[in-house]
Design a protein around this motif. Structure first.
Motif: not given
Ligand SMILES: C[S@@+](CC[C@H](N)C(=O)[O-])C[C@H]1O[C@@H](n2cnc3c(N)ncnc32)[C@H](O)[C@@H]1O
Length: 249
Positions: A202-226
């Motif tokens: 609806q906003l004129g975009g498209r979901v290009e990539l959803i990346e999951e990764f873990t942080t290097p020290l605490s191994n927490s899960i993170r995501h970035c939505l592009f």
């Protein structure tokens, strides 16, 4: 606590290299340390962040800020090519301030609705001589409707400001056609994809990539939505202040 007693940030040479295939220069490392000291000092007055231990600050503020612009282990190309960037709801300056340090050729706008946070960031920008960054006080819903800002950024970044659909509504109207919005998230589930796709379309975009990764020290899960901006955002978006969170797309 006086500034003399602020701990040194860890250098983390091997983690930068392994996760981003990159290392800060000595000058950038010094700037990280200065930023840390200024935030610890500012925290006494402004309650800016709960993340104050050196390793946690390195991981959750510095590393996380830069990891968000490094899909597939490479920094987003336009950052080295004079991109215009906006960090929406920047708070104490994350992710926008570390990005302005590492990419001096890009122009970074740091937007927040709270005047006292923006005042604090202005002291940081002048103490660190970050001439490629400037501040904007305002609500994303209103800034996104102003001609001066609308559809004028190559890259919009948004971390910890609201639900994914609200973040999409705050960010995509500000992005040029062809540009990118990056939503920094902790958790993300496949079930959330459909509502994100619906909002972004609806906003004129498209979901290009959803990346999951873990942080290097605490191994927490993170995501970035592009989110790629592929068309114009209809004039009705962003909706009035508060509506994106009260009535999510
Ligand atoms: C939880 S803080 C996150 C700060 C920073 N992005 C970070 O990740 O450390 C959320 C910030 O977004 C700002 N904010 C929330 N809604 C906003 C809006 N609609 N427009 C502009 N700023 C907003 C708040 O004032 C606050 O500083």
């Amino acid at each position: 606590m006086s500034l003399e007693s602020v701990s040194s940030l860890p250098e983390m040479v091997q983690f930068w290299q392994k996760t981003l295939n990159w290392q800060p220069t000595n000058q950038q490392q010094n700037q990280f340390q200065q930023l840390y000291e200024l935030i610890i000092e500012g925290n006494r007055q402004f309650n800016l962040t709960r993340i104050t231990e050196p390793e946690e600050f390195w991981e959750k503020h510095l590393w996380d800020s830069l990891r968000g612009v490094a899909p597939k282990q490479h920094f987003i190309d336009s950052l080295d090519q004079g991109a215009s960037v906006i960090d929406i709801g920047t708070g104490a300056g994350f992710p926008g301030v570390p990005i302005s340090m590492i990419f001096p050729s890009c122009q970074v706008s740091l937007l927040d609705s709270t005047r006292k946070k923006i005042n604090f960031i202005e002291t940081i920008l002048s103490s660190l001589s970050l001439t490629n960054a400037k501040t904007i006080v305002g609500r994303a819903e209103e800034i996104g409707q102003e001609n001066k800002y609308r559809q004028s950024y190559d890259l919009a970044l948004i971390r910890a400001v609201g639900t994914a659909s609200a973040c999409a509504e705050y960010s995509l109207p500000l992005v040029k056609k062809g540009g990118l919005a990056v939503i920094y998230r902790g958790s993300w589930t496949k079930e959330e994809n459909q509502s994100l796709e619906n909002a972004v379309k609806q906003l004129g975009g498209r979901v290009e990539l959803i990346e999951e990764f873990t942080t290097p020290l605490s191994n927490s899960i993170r995501h970035c939505l592009f989110l790629r901006k592929v068309g114009n955002t209809p004039a009705s978006f962003p909706r009035a202040v508060g509506v994106p969170t009260q009535k999510p797309l």
